[in-house]
Structure formats: C-alpha cells, structure tokens
Design a protein around this motif. Structure first.
Motif, PDB file in Angstrom:
ATOM      1  N   SER A  50      -9.971  10.230  -0.866  1.00 36.79           N
ATOM      2  CA  SER A  50     -10.231   8.914  -1.456  1.00 36.79           C
ATOM      3  C   SER A  50      -9.566   8.769  -2.829  1.00 36.79           C
ATOM      4  O   SER A  50      -9.356   7.647  -3.295  1.00 36.79           O
ATOM      5  CB  SER A  50     -11.739   8.670  -1.570  1.00 36.79           C
ATOM      6  OG  SER A  50     -11.986   7.295  -1.659  1.00 36.79           O
ATOM      7  N   LEU A  51      -9.228   9.892  -3.442  1.00 36.38           N
ATOM      8  CA  LEU A  51      -8.503   9.829  -4.713  1.00 36.38           C
ATOM      9  C   LEU A  51      -7.244   8.986  -4.556  1.00 36.38           C
ATOM     10  O   LEU A  51      -6.942   8.119  -5.381  1.00 36.38           O
ATOM     11  CB  LEU A  51      -8.105  11.255  -5.146  1.00 36.38           C
ATOM     12  CG  LEU A  51      -7.155  11.335  -6.335  1.00 36.38           C
ATOM     13  CD1 LEU A  51      -7.907  11.065  -7.632  1.00 36.38           C
ATOM     14  CD2 LEU A  51      -6.458  12.695  -6.399  1.00 36.38           C
TER      15      LEU A  51
ATOM     16  N   TRP B 274       3.135   6.387  -6.615  1.00 36.94           N
ATOM     17  CA  TRP B 274       2.442   6.947  -7.782  1.00 36.94           C
ATOM     18  C   TRP B 274       1.057   7.459  -7.411  1.00 36.94           C
ATOM     19  O   TRP B 274       0.746   8.624  -7.670  1.00 36.94           O
ATOM     20  CB  TRP B 274       2.391   5.928  -8.927  1.00 36.94           C
ATOM     21  CG  TRP B 274       3.663   5.968  -9.718  1.00 36.94           C
ATOM     22  CD1 TRP B 274       4.746   5.162  -9.571  1.00 36.94           C
ATOM     23  CD2 TRP B 274       3.999   6.917 -10.742  1.00 36.94           C
ATOM     24  NE1 TRP B 274       5.743   5.545 -10.437  1.00 36.94           N
ATOM     25  CE2 TRP B 274       5.307   6.618 -11.173  1.00 36.94           C
ATOM     26  CE3 TRP B 274       3.333   7.987 -11.339  1.00 36.94           C
ATOM     27  CZ2 TRP B 274       5.959   7.354 -12.171  1.00 36.94           C
ATOM     28  CZ3 TRP B 274       3.971   8.717 -12.336  1.00 36.94           C
ATOM     29  CH2 TRP B 274       5.273   8.393 -12.736  1.00 36.94           C
ATOM     30  N   SER B 275       0.251   6.598  -6.797  1.00 33.27           N
ATOM     31  CA  SER B 275      -1.116   7.036  -6.489  1.00 33.27           C
ATOM     32  C   SER B 275      -1.129   7.738  -5.129  1.00 33.27           C
ATOM     33  O   SER B 275      -1.470   7.142  -4.114  1.00 33.27           O
ATOM     34  CB  SER B 275      -2.072   5.846  -6.507  1.00 33.27           C
ATOM     35  OG  SER B 275      -1.577   4.769  -5.733  1.00 33.27           O
ATOM     36  N   GLY B 276      -0.706   8.981  -5.126  1.00 37.23           N
ATOM     37  CA  GLY B 276      -0.657   9.749  -3.891  1.00 37.23           C
ATOM     38  C   GLY B 276       0.485  10.752  -3.895  1.00 37.23           C
ATOM     39  O   GLY B 276       0.294  11.926  -3.582  1.00 37.23           O
TER      40      GLY B 276
ATOM     41  N   PHE C 295      -7.486  -0.247  -3.372  1.00 36.02           N
ATOM     42  CA  PHE C 295      -7.831  -1.181  -4.451  1.00 36.02           C
ATOM     43  C   PHE C 295      -6.566  -1.847  -4.994  1.00 36.02           C
ATOM     44  O   PHE C 295      -6.514  -3.062  -5.211  1.00 36.02           O
ATOM     45  CB  PHE C 295      -8.566  -0.444  -5.585  1.00 36.02           C
ATOM     46  CG  PHE C 295      -8.760  -1.298  -6.809  1.00 36.02           C
ATOM     47  CD1 PHE C 295      -9.636  -2.376  -6.779  1.00 36.02           C
ATOM     48  CD2 PHE C 295      -8.044  -1.060  -7.973  1.00 36.02           C
ATOM     49  CE1 PHE C 295      -9.797  -3.198  -7.895  1.00 36.02           C
ATOM     50  CE2 PHE C 295      -8.197  -1.874  -9.091  1.00 36.02           C
ATOM     51  CZ  PHE C 295      -9.078  -2.946  -9.053  1.00 36.02           C
ATOM     52  N   ARG C 296      -5.511  -1.055  -5.171  1.00 34.84           N
ATOM     53  CA  ARG C 296      -4.249  -1.607  -5.681  1.00 34.84           C
ATOM     54  C   ARG C 296      -3.670  -2.634  -4.694  1.00 34.84           C
ATOM     55  O   ARG C 296      -3.235  -3.717  -5.100  1.00 34.84           O
ATOM     56  CB  ARG C 296      -3.257  -0.470  -5.948  1.00 34.84           C
ATOM     57  CG  ARG C 296      -3.498   0.184  -7.320  1.00 34.84           C
ATOM     58  CD  ARG C 296      -3.126   1.667  -7.384  1.00 34.84           C
ATOM     59  NE  ARG C 296      -1.755   2.086  -7.114  1.00 34.84           N
ATOM     60  CZ  ARG C 296      -0.689   1.852  -7.860  1.00 34.84           C
ATOM     61  NH1 ARG C 296      -0.796   1.115  -8.948  1.00 34.84           N
ATOM     62  NH2 ARG C 296       0.498   2.337  -7.533  1.00 34.84           N
TER      63      ARG C 296
ATOM     64  N   HIS D  98       0.828  -1.212   0.000  1.00 33.85           N
ATOM     65  CA  HIS D  98       0.000   0.000   0.000  1.00 33.85           C
ATOM     66  C   HIS D  98       0.864   1.265   0.000  1.00 33.85           C
ATOM     67  O   HIS D  98       0.688   2.153  -0.840  1.00 33.85           O
ATOM     68  CB  HIS D  98      -0.923  -0.025   1.222  1.00 33.85           C
ATOM     69  CG  HIS D  98      -1.833   1.145   1.335  1.00 33.85           C
ATOM     70  ND1 HIS D  98      -3.134   1.122   0.915  1.00 33.85           N
ATOM     71  CD2 HIS D  98      -1.628   2.399   1.814  1.00 33.85           C
ATOM     72  CE1 HIS D  98      -3.701   2.299   1.129  1.00 33.85           C
ATOM     73  NE2 HIS D  98      -2.801   3.090   1.680  1.00 33.85           N
ATOM     74  N   GLU D  99       1.797   1.332   0.928  1.00 30.70           N
ATOM     75  CA  GLU D  99       2.627   2.547   1.012  1.00 30.70           C
ATOM     76  C   GLU D  99       3.506   2.681  -0.233  1.00 30.70           C
ATOM     77  O   GLU D  99       3.711   3.779  -0.737  1.00 30.70           O
ATOM     78  CB  GLU D  99       3.488   2.553   2.282  1.00 30.70           C
ATOM     79  CG  GLU D  99       2.731   2.343   3.591  1.00 30.70           C
ATOM     80  CD  GLU D  99       1.502   3.219   3.776  1.00 30.70           C
ATOM     81  OE1 GLU D  99       1.490   4.349   3.239  1.00 30.70           O
ATOM     82  OE2 GLU D  99       0.532   2.782   4.428  1.00 30.70           O
TER      83      GLU D  99
END
Ligand code: B3K
Ligand code: ZN
Length: 881
Positions: A325-326, A311-313, A333-334, A305-306
């Motif tokens: 939640s973006l 990338w997503s964050g 989900f990833r 997650h981290e």
C-alpha cells in the motif's frame, strides 16, 4: 500447484537479504516454444546481514536449468541443489563480490498463467510483479534487492522485429539466419519486479514531452497494426499526467524514453515497469466509436497511475510485499486527484466513494478482511485488493486532509528526497509526513495495522438558551479475523452547519475567524464537540467529501435528507443525501415486499427529484449522479440478510414510478441534450451524453413504444460507443421486441474489435431479464469466448458473478455451480484470474440459510479440487473459515 500445506509468510519474520545483486546482465534468445536465458549476476554478501552461512539461495520456478558458473568456472552438479522453488549454491565467496552465471530455458507459449515471460497473440511479453521474475530465471526475487540491469535480446527478425526492454536502447545489429539483436541499459537500480521485455510485430505512435527542466522525452505507444488509430487518447493522457506530476508534486521524468505497450492477454490493468509500461489493451485503445466516455476516463486514470509510479513505486519502492500500500495507496490517491483535476472533482469523488463503499467495505466486513498493510499471506497476488489500493488511498487522503495541501506536499517532498533509490516501509512514509510537519501521527499509524470499517455513532443536542449544539461522536471498529477490541483511530471528520433557511452557518473558533467548514479530529472512543453562537438549531453536514473511510450512523428524517439534497454546499454530501433519501425509501419497500404488503411510492422522493429536474445545472455529470438510485450492492450492504429479489423489485418499482410521475421532465431532458454526436471528449459533451442516457434509462422503465423507439433510434444512429452502449443496455434490459436483432447487429458490426465484443458479453451477462442464465451458459460455447483470455473471462464469468446479483444468486444455486465449474477449469490455466473469481462466493454469510449452504458447498468443492493452486486455495479456504 498446492503442496499439502502451503506456507504462510509473516511480516514479523522479515529479515534483510543475505546477499545483494548489484548488476544484472541478461541475454534472451527469444522463441515462443523455448527461450534461452543467460543471466550474469554481480553478487555480494550484504554487510547489513548478521547471519552466517556460505550458502546462496535464489528463487526460481518452472525453469529448465542448463548450467551455473561461479567467477567464470562451471560448477559441478554437486555444488548446487535445484528444488521446485529454488536453486541453492552450497558455497559462495563471503568477503569479495563474485560473478554468478546461470543458463536456463523457459517456454512462453505454454505459459497460460501470464506471469513471467509469456505469449499474447503473436508477441512475447513479461509480467514480473509480484514474484514473476523467478519464472524467468533464478534470482533474489524480493523488492529490497535493487540492481542495475543490462538486457540483450536476440530474436527472429520477421516474427519479432521490435525488441524492447527497460531504460535506453544502447546498441543493436543483424545476425545470421534472419536474426537480429538489441541491447538495453537501465541506469536506475531497480527491484526485479520492474523488469520487462517485449518482442513482436508492433507498430508505434510517437510524440515528445518537454520536462520542467527543458529535457525532451520521447514517448512511444506500441500496439498491433490494426489498433494504431486508437492510441492518441492514451498519448495525450500520458502528456497530461507528466505535466500534472510536475505541477502538483514537483516530480520530473528521469529517462529519455517512455514506452507503453498494449497487450491483449493481461491479468490486470497495467504494469509500471521502468520506462516500459505494459498495459491491458483495455486501458490504452480508444476511438469515439469503440470506447465509452467512462473508458476514456479510465484510460487517462490508469495511464496516470502507472506514470505516477515512476516516483511512488519505482524511484522509491517497497521493502517487502506487506508494504504494497506504500506504493499503491499513495499512487491511487495521486491518480484520483489527477482525474478529479482533469474532469469533475465532485463526480470523481462520488464515483470513488461509491466503489469503496460497495466493494471495499464488503471486503473489510468479510472473511478476507485485512489491514492495508497485511500481517501475513500465502500468495501475495491475492493481496492486490480493494483494501490495499482503495482504502490505502483513503488513508493517504486523510493525511492530506489533516496536514493540508501544503503540509502534505512538504511531506511528500521529504519522502522522495530522503528515500530516493531505496526500498522502504509504510512507516517511513508516515515518518516523512510527521517530520516535515512537526506533527505526531503515532495514533494515525493504527490505520495501517487495523482491519475493518470503523463506525461513527453521532448524537446531537441543541440548547436554545445557550445557542449551543453539542455533537457527540462514538467510534468503534468491528472484530475482524485475528483482530478483536481495537483501540480508537485518529479520524478527520470534515463538518459544516446549515441554517434552517439553507444558508451556511459560520462556525466560531476560539479567537480565530469563523469558518464555513471545520475538521473535527476524533482520537478518543467518544468525544463531544460544542458549536456556539447558533440562534437556531442547524442541520449538520457531516463527513464532508467523505473525509474518512467510515460508516456514519446518524438519525435523519426524509425531510432532513430532502433539505440537505436541496441546500448542502458540499457536493459529496448533497449526493449522499440523495442516496440516503432514496435508500431509505427503497428499504421501506423491501420490508413491504417481505411482509407481503402492496407497494406505494412515498411522494417525498418524487418531489425531491422533481425539484432537481427543474434546476439548471453546469455540471451535467454531477446532475445525473444525483438522479441515480443507489446501487443494488449498496442496498444489499444495508440489509441484515440480503434478499436479492426484493432489492431488485423495490428498486425497479421506484425507477418505474419516478418515470411515470416525471415522464414529461425526463422526456424533455432527453430531447434537450440528445445530439447526433461523433464524440467530443470535453466535460460538456460527456455531461450531455450522461444526463441524456440517465433520462433514457428512466423512460425505458415505462416499457412503451415511445421509449423503445427512442432507444432503437439512438442505437442505430449512434456516433459514439457511449450512446450505442447506453441504448443497447436499455434495450436488452427491457422487453423490446427488437433486442435479439440489435444484439446480433452489434456483434456483426464489432466482431473484429475484441474490447467491444467484451462489452457485448458483459451486457448479456448482467441483464436482469429472466433468460439471462441460459444465455450465459450458451455464451460460454460461443466461438468468441475463450477461457484463456482474462478480459473475456472477466466480461462473461466475472460480470455475471460480480455484477448480476439477481441471477447469480438464483435460489437454486445454479449460478454458484456455474461459477465453480469455471473456477476449477481456470485453476490449472491461470490461478491468478481463477482466485479473483472466487470473490463472488466469499460473502456467503450475508445471505439466507439456504444460499449460505449452497455457496459453502461450492467453496468446499473448490478447496477439494485436485492440484488446487495456492492462489485459489487461499481465497476459498479463508472464506470458509
Ligand atoms: N503494480 C501493478 C499490479 C501488479 C499486480 C500483480 N499481481 C499495477 C498497478 O497497480 O499499477
Ligand atoms: Zn499501482
């Protein structure tokens, strides 16, 4: 602490920042008592901001200010104003960039809230998300201000030999008085919530990873010396995550160094600071004898997650905190998919849905219900919720379902390419998905704005003459605070049909090849779907894989559920059939208990379980999930008024009767899979341990010497924490005469391993035995209990209030009073952790009148507390409203 009326922040009030900060040069003169911070900022008026005014307002809390200079000139005190939460510079240049230098100090040792810079054991570390950077120095502490950071750390060499910050280490050296310094530079612009520093006596393990383009990345995990032998699983997990993100999302790591530090005092799980993740020890440290199989799985999940946040964050971040939640929904989900790929997809999905349904659905139905993109908050830390994270992940999953794996990947590629280096919104994410797939997702966007769990009412009509099945689905969404009469959502419902002989019925589609499974897209409040070419009435397998976070209402007999349990080829729905089957039976027993009738077990369940026990299974973890009775919390969610005693009695009655009637099969199962293992972590070994411990759990319900011996032997010979814990848990929830001895042995064996002692506390706090509350009160005074350590608080106070329904909700209100006393004590030490603890009281409307009154009284006592923090105030006052 609370001012009379804490301010509410609204999404609709968002405006772009008036100023931007391009470059940040920080210097920390580190000391536990008093750390001096010098911050040199390159600031410029934001050309996109229309508002006029010469003032610059920086956020800051609890800082001792020593001085401010503008372009090298010290400002006199009349040029600025310091308030409780800000520093206002009256006049700054409007056309040219300028340099602002601020000097202030902070005290890490007295920072018990663990936000900003704080001390954990002998080390110093930071936590800045969401708004902790303002507790380090004055800054534009908002995620849409992105800056390049250089950080120089100066400290005593003996106390703080290791000095870490984001990015790459660029220089270092010795100083007088046994001091030293290290400089770090992060080449990527980032919001200040991703800033981190760590200083301490740390050891590290090192490895490397070669990326898809052939770059070699150094990987380091830092821990205290005695934990160095418990890091290898975390390291392997990191490498697995890096590879997975390349393979599944085409995302490569960007710096040359990736560091993880494990700290013992941490408010949550972990934090994705750029290049320097800081983790709760719970999600790093593992050795077969100290960590359970589920700990191993969680470690890999959280490390993933981290890492995925890079990338997503981090590369693409949030414009404002309403967009949380973006990054969180997408990243959950990833990580769910990553874990599913690494372990068992079926098991992972069931575990995630189980958690969502028992906990997030309750949140969505309670006084704190909010959309995955909330409209307002008082304290943003209160919005790191199951809704934002878990329901947020379900919303992303629905996009994945609607667009297909390839379409989703095109959308995520476009999202990362379009928004790299930007701070964006949930809407930008959906737009990228839309543009990459030429799909209209306007109705789908309502998922971001609407709270509450939608309900699908399903009616079936089969016509033998036309060989058609008509499926009519009505969707509705209950009112939630501030939201009434909601319009319909766009809901993907994966559906399959089974023939009466158990075979899959193919679904005809206009002009296309028949398929085994189809996605019904609901968009209207009511819709009818027609299936043709069905010679006999099929059994519908609906919402396969739990394709949307909704409640399905469909009439099913026990026989139909038993049929689905035998034949459904969707692994989720097969498990769901088992849950519904035992759930319906337990519900009937609850009614019998409430009506004062005697109890008998419906043979349908014995027969269904008997059949499961006869089959041979490849995925033993999945098999054990099929044998598990529904969670107490899930059963509670099905009741109009929760009756904790009846739930417990009915569930135990079923467990005991199944154990009696299937004793031989459970015993055989135990023997077949029990080994004296020292701990391999492949799916087979994990599955063996899981099924064997499930069998033990049933056998223990018999409360006989045979079961006691089995458990006691397993306890004393266990080579893994999984086996040791399973045995101890079985024993302490029984009347075994040796339980106190084994609890003492366990404590003595593990007293130097904090994470294992957390388990020891949690096990006692969640016991169903009658003396539990007295034990919990005693444990509060145990020398190893520490209200200042969040893991310990969660393992005693959290476990008792959130995972011991029977005793926490004791009818005399003693559990509620106990929790409230702890919340009030914690409020002044650590408001974030205190606010989390309030959640056990928020669902008061679900209980009987007497408990309602008792819970409300305690919530009111919390609200009336002197110097209540805004964290605790928000949760308690909204719960009462
Ligand atoms: N982003 C952090 C959570 C921060 C919580 C602040 N109260 C961990 C995570 O979700 O990855
Ligand atoms: Zn996250």
């Amino acid at each position: 602490m609370r001012d009379a009326n804490p301010q509410t922040i609204y999404l609709k009030d968002y405006t772009v920042p008036e100023y931007l900060i391009h470059q940040v040069d920080l210097e920390f003169d580190l000391d536990a008592e008093q750390t001096r911070v010098t911050s040199r900022l390159t600031v410029q008026r934001n050309p996109q901001c229309q508002s006029k005014g010469k003032e610059l307002t920086l956020m800051g809390e609890g800082l001792i200010l020593h001085g401010v200079s503008l372009n090298g000139e010290p400002l006199s005190v009349g040029c600025y104003l310091q308030t409780e939460e800000s520093l206002i510079i009256h006049e700054v240049p409007q056309t040219e960039p300028f340099e602002l230098t601020i000097e202030n100090s902070i005290s890490p040792r007295t920072n018990t809230a663990f936000e900003g810079l704080y001390q954990s054991s002998t080390m110093l570390c930071t936590q800045c998300e969401a708004e902790g950077f303002r507790k380090i120095t004055y800054f534009l502490d908002r995620p849409d201000v992105m800056s390049k950071f250089k950080t120089r750390l100066v400290a005593d060499k003996e106390h703080y030999p290791v000095l870490l910050s984001n990015g790459n280490k660029v220089a270092g050296g010795e100083l007088d008085n046994n001091r030293h310094w290290v400089s770090w530079e992060d080449p990527f612009a980032k919001p200040c919530y991703l800033f981190a520093l760590v200083a301490g006596q740390l050891e590290c393990i090192e490895d490397y990873f070669v990326t898809m383009s052939g770059r070699e990345i150094t990987l380091q995990i830092f821990v205290e010396a005695h934990d160095v032998d418990k890091c290898w699983h975390a390291m392997q997990s990191l490498k697995n995550a890096m590879r997975w993100d390349e393979e599944v999302y085409g995302r490569e790591y960007d710096l040359d160094l990736y560091m993880i530090v494990a700290v013992g005092h941490f408010n949550m799980g972990a934090m994705e600071n750029k290049g320097l993740n800081i983790f709760n020890t719970k999600f790093v440290l593992a050795r077969p004898d100290t960590a359970t199989d589920s700990d191993y799985e969680h470690i890999e999940g959280v490390i993933g997650h981290e890492y995925f946040h890079n990338w997503s964050g981090n590369r693409v971040t949030c414009r404002d905190w309403f967009q949380l939640s973006l990054k969180e929904g997408f990243t959950v989900f990833r990580d769910q998919e990553f874990t599913g790929d690494r372990t068992s997809k079926a098991v992972k999905r069931i575990e995630d849905v189980n958690m969502l349904r028992t906990r997030q659905f309750a949140e969505d139905a309670g006084p704190l219900a909010h959309p995955i993109r909330p409209d307002s908050y008082i304290e943003i830390n209160n919005f790191y919720t199951l809704t934002v994270y878990e329901k947020g992940a379900e919303v992303v999953r629905m996009l994945h379902t609607l667009l297909g794996a390839d379409g989703f990947r095109k959308g995520s590629d476009l999202y990362f390419q379009r928004h790299d280096g930007q701070a964006v919104t949930c809407d930008d994410f959906v737009k990228a998905m839309e543009d990459a797939n030429a799909r209209d997702l306007s109705q789908f966007r309502r998922w971001y704005a609407q709270a509450g769990t939608p309900v699908l009412d399903v009616r079936q009509q089969y016509d033998a003459d036309s060989k058609q099945l008509r499926l009519t689905i009505t969707q509705s969404c209950p009112d939630t605070p501030g939201q009434k009469n909601k319009p319909p959502l766009h809901i993907p419902v994966k559906t399959g049909l089974l023939r009466p002989d158990g075979a899959v019925a193919m679904i005809e589609q206009n002009g296309l090849d028949p398929v085994e499974e189809t996605i019904l897209e609901l968009i209207e409040a009511e819709q009818t779907f027609t299936f043709s070419g069905l010679a006999e009435q099929p059994v519908v397998s609906l919402l396969r894989g739990f394709s949307a976070p909704v409640i399905v209402k469909i009439q099913r007999s026990l026989e139909e559920l038993a049929f689905l349990l035998s034949y459904d080829n969707d692994t989720f729905n097969r498990w769901e059939a088992a849950q519904q089957l035992s759930g319906q039976i337990i519900s009937g027993l609850i009614e019998d208990i409430q009506g004062g009738r005697s109890l008998t077990l419906n043979p349908v369940i014995v027969d269904a379980y008997g059949k499961l026990l006869q089959q041979s299974w490849d995925d033993l973890s999945y098999f054990s999930l099929l044998l598990q009775l529904p969670d107490q919390t899930y059963l509670a969610s099905q009741m109009e008024v929760i009756d904790v005693e009846a739930i417990h009695r009915a569930r135990e009655f079923v467990r005991k009767n199944l154990a009696e009637q299937l004793r031989e099969q459970f015993f055989r199962l135990y023997q077949q899979y029990h080994r004296d293992e020292t701990g391999r972590f492949d799916a087979d070994a994990i599955g063996r341990r899981r099924i064997k411990n499930t069998a033990l759990h049933y056998l223990m319900a018999l409360e006989n010497d045979e079961a006691y011996d089995l458990a006691a032997q397993q306890f004393s010979r266990a080579g893994t924490m999984t086996d040791q814990m399973a045995a101890l848990s079985a024993i302490i929830n029984s009347h075994s005469p040796v339980k106190q001895d084994l609890l003492n042995d366990f404590y003595l064996q593990w007293q130097d391993e904090a994470l294992v002692i957390d388990k020891w506390f949690a096990l006692q706090a969640t016991s169903t035995m009658p003396d539990t509350f007295a034990k919990v009160q005693e444990l509060l005074h145990h020398p190893s209990f520490d209200l200042k350590n969040p893991n310990r608080v969660r393992s005693l106070v959290g476990a008792f209030s959130q995972a011991n329904m029977l005793h926490f909700h004791s009818g005399d209100g003693s559990g509620y009073r106990f929790l409230t006393d702890q919340i009030i004590a914690l409020n002044s030490l650590n408001p974030q952790v205190a606010a989390r603890m309030v959640s056990a009281l928020t669902q008061w409307r679900r209980h009987d009148a007497s408990r309602q009154q008792l819970m409300r009284t305690e919530l009111q006592r919390i609200v009336d507390t002197d110097r209540i923090s805004k964290d605790v105030f928000e949760v308690a006052s909204k719960s009462l409203a």
